[in-house]
Design a protein around this motif. Structure first.
Motif, PDB file in Angstrom:
ATOM      1  N   THR A 106      26.630  -7.420   2.457  1.00  0.00           N
ATOM      2  CA  THR A 106      25.671  -8.742   4.419  1.00  0.00           C
ATOM      3  C   THR A 106      24.744  -7.427   4.034  1.00  0.00           C
ATOM      4  O   THR A 106      25.066  -5.821   4.056  1.00  0.00           O
ATOM      5  CB  THR A 106      26.472  -8.544   5.197  1.00  0.00           C
ATOM      6  N   GLU A 107      24.224  -7.962   5.262  1.00  0.00           N
ATOM      7  CA  GLU A 107      22.181  -6.815   5.184  1.00  0.00           C
ATOM      8  C   GLU A 107      23.501  -5.542   6.556  1.00  0.00           C
ATOM      9  O   GLU A 107      23.366  -4.303   6.567  1.00  0.00           O
ATOM     10  CB  GLU A 107      21.888  -7.262   6.026  1.00  0.00           C
ATOM     11  N   ASP A 108      24.075  -6.535   7.494  1.00  0.00           N
ATOM     12  CA  ASP A 108      25.171  -4.989   8.058  1.00  0.00           C
ATOM     13  C   ASP A 108      26.199  -4.514   6.978  1.00  0.00           C
ATOM     14  O   ASP A 108      25.855  -3.571   7.737  1.00  0.00           O
ATOM     15  CB  ASP A 108      25.760  -5.450   9.218  1.00  0.00           C
ATOM     16  N   ILE A 132      19.476  -9.662   1.497  1.00  0.00           N
ATOM     17  CA  ILE A 132      19.863 -10.415   0.775  1.00  0.00           C
ATOM     18  C   ILE A 132      19.453 -11.900   0.297  1.00  0.00           C
ATOM     19  O   ILE A 132      19.229 -13.022   0.933  1.00  0.00           O
ATOM     20  CB  ILE A 132      21.373 -10.758   1.471  1.00  0.00           C
ATOM     21  N   ASN A 135      30.474 -13.261  -0.794  1.00  0.00           N
ATOM     22  CA  ASN A 135      29.709 -14.164   0.446  1.00  0.00           C
ATOM     23  C   ASN A 135      30.112 -13.172   1.301  1.00  0.00           C
ATOM     24  O   ASN A 135      28.819 -13.032   2.366  1.00  0.00           O
ATOM     25  CB  ASN A 135      29.818 -15.421   0.292  1.00  0.00           C
ATOM     26  N   GLU A 136      31.281 -12.615   1.869  1.00  0.00           N
ATOM     27  CA  GLU A 136      31.453 -12.162   3.242  1.00  0.00           C
ATOM     28  C   GLU A 136      31.715 -11.444   3.215  1.00  0.00           C
ATOM     29  O   GLU A 136      30.901 -10.251   4.078  1.00  0.00           O
ATOM     30  CB  GLU A 136      32.625 -12.532   3.390  1.00  0.00           C
TER      31      GLU A 136
END
Length: 259
Positions: free
Chosen positions: A227-229, A241, A223-224
């Motif tokens: 990410t899209e970034d 996501i 989850n961390e």
């Protein structure tokens, strides 16, 4: 349980891995991801002592890996490479038996206790019915399970896997990853594996470390990390996501290349 502390790796005076660190807890599944050529497999090979690192240290249960003998390491940790080959006439049970040799003295034969471990490993990998087949006659998924069984016969605490789903079709990829998760859950075995598929890494990992150009870009839970970034910066891809309620882990939908 397992700590990689600021290791650096060179090849022909060229720096490949720079000041790389991460820690793996007992019973955890850690995946290493990153673009092709980023250094994922190089890190795993250094951890398993297949290649040297010139700086830093790797600690295994408070022991420096460089101070341990090959047999000491093999009793605690096993490594499966991308490509594994056995002689064409070798049977599955013979292959799995090789996993017992780190526990034997030179020229010492396998005994009843060793063979019990071998049959236990075959059972755990659902290969008992295949034990007398030659490894060369197995399907891709069956063959990968046979090599995992050999690793299990070492009775290691840590299993290192370099792209365990490479060259397998989708169903066999799923089969192998489910087996890895089963071994982790039932035996508390610590797993460190290199994966290409982001969704597989997200689904099957407790933590993920991201490698970019030989350096650690991120480390954390799926989850961390997913990410899209991160995907845009590391993979140069736009993505969406989605969170699946049944698993509560991100599912990645790749959209297009960032230009």
């Amino acid at each position: 349980m397992f700590t990689v502390d600021s290791i650096s790796i060179r090849y022909e005076q060229k720096s490949i891995i720079n000041d790389f660190s991460f820690a793996v807890k007992q019973g955890e599944i850690m995946s290493i991801i990153g673009p092709n050529g980023s250094g994922k497999s190089t890190i795993l090979k250094a951890i398993s002592r297949l290649i040297p690192y010139h700086k830093g240290k790797v600690m295994l249960e408070d022991m420096n890996l460089k101070s341990m003998s090959a047999k000491q390491v093999a009793r605690k940790m096993c490594m499966l490479s991308q490509k594994n080959q056995a002689p064409s006439d070798m049977t599955v049970v013979d292959l799995v038996s090789y996993g017992r040799y780190p526990h034997k003295k030179w020229f010492e034969k396998l005994n009843h206790d060793d063979m019990e471990v071998v049959h236990w490993a075959l059972e755990k990998t659902h290969l008992t019915a295949y034990k007398d087949r030659t490894v060369s006659s197995l399907s891709g998924g069956e063959s990968q399970r046979a090599w995992i069984a050999m690793a299990l016969a070492q009775r290691p605490k840590i299993m290192l896997l370099d792209e365990p789903t490479t060259y397998l079709d989708i169903s066999h990829q799923h089969e192998v990853l489910e087996l890895i998760r089963e071994l982790n859950a039932e035996m508390g075995m610590t797993i460190v594996m290199v994966l290409h598929d982001l969704n597989q890494a997200s689904r099957y990992s407790d933590n993920i470390v991201v490698v970019q150009d030989g350096e650690k870009a991120m480390c954390g839970t799926p989850n961390e990390v997913m990410t899209e970034d991160m995907i845009r910066q590391v993979y140069r891809m736009d993505a969406e996501i989605q969170y699946v309620s049944s698993e509560k882990k991100p599912r990645i939908h790749l959209l297009s290349t960032v230009r």
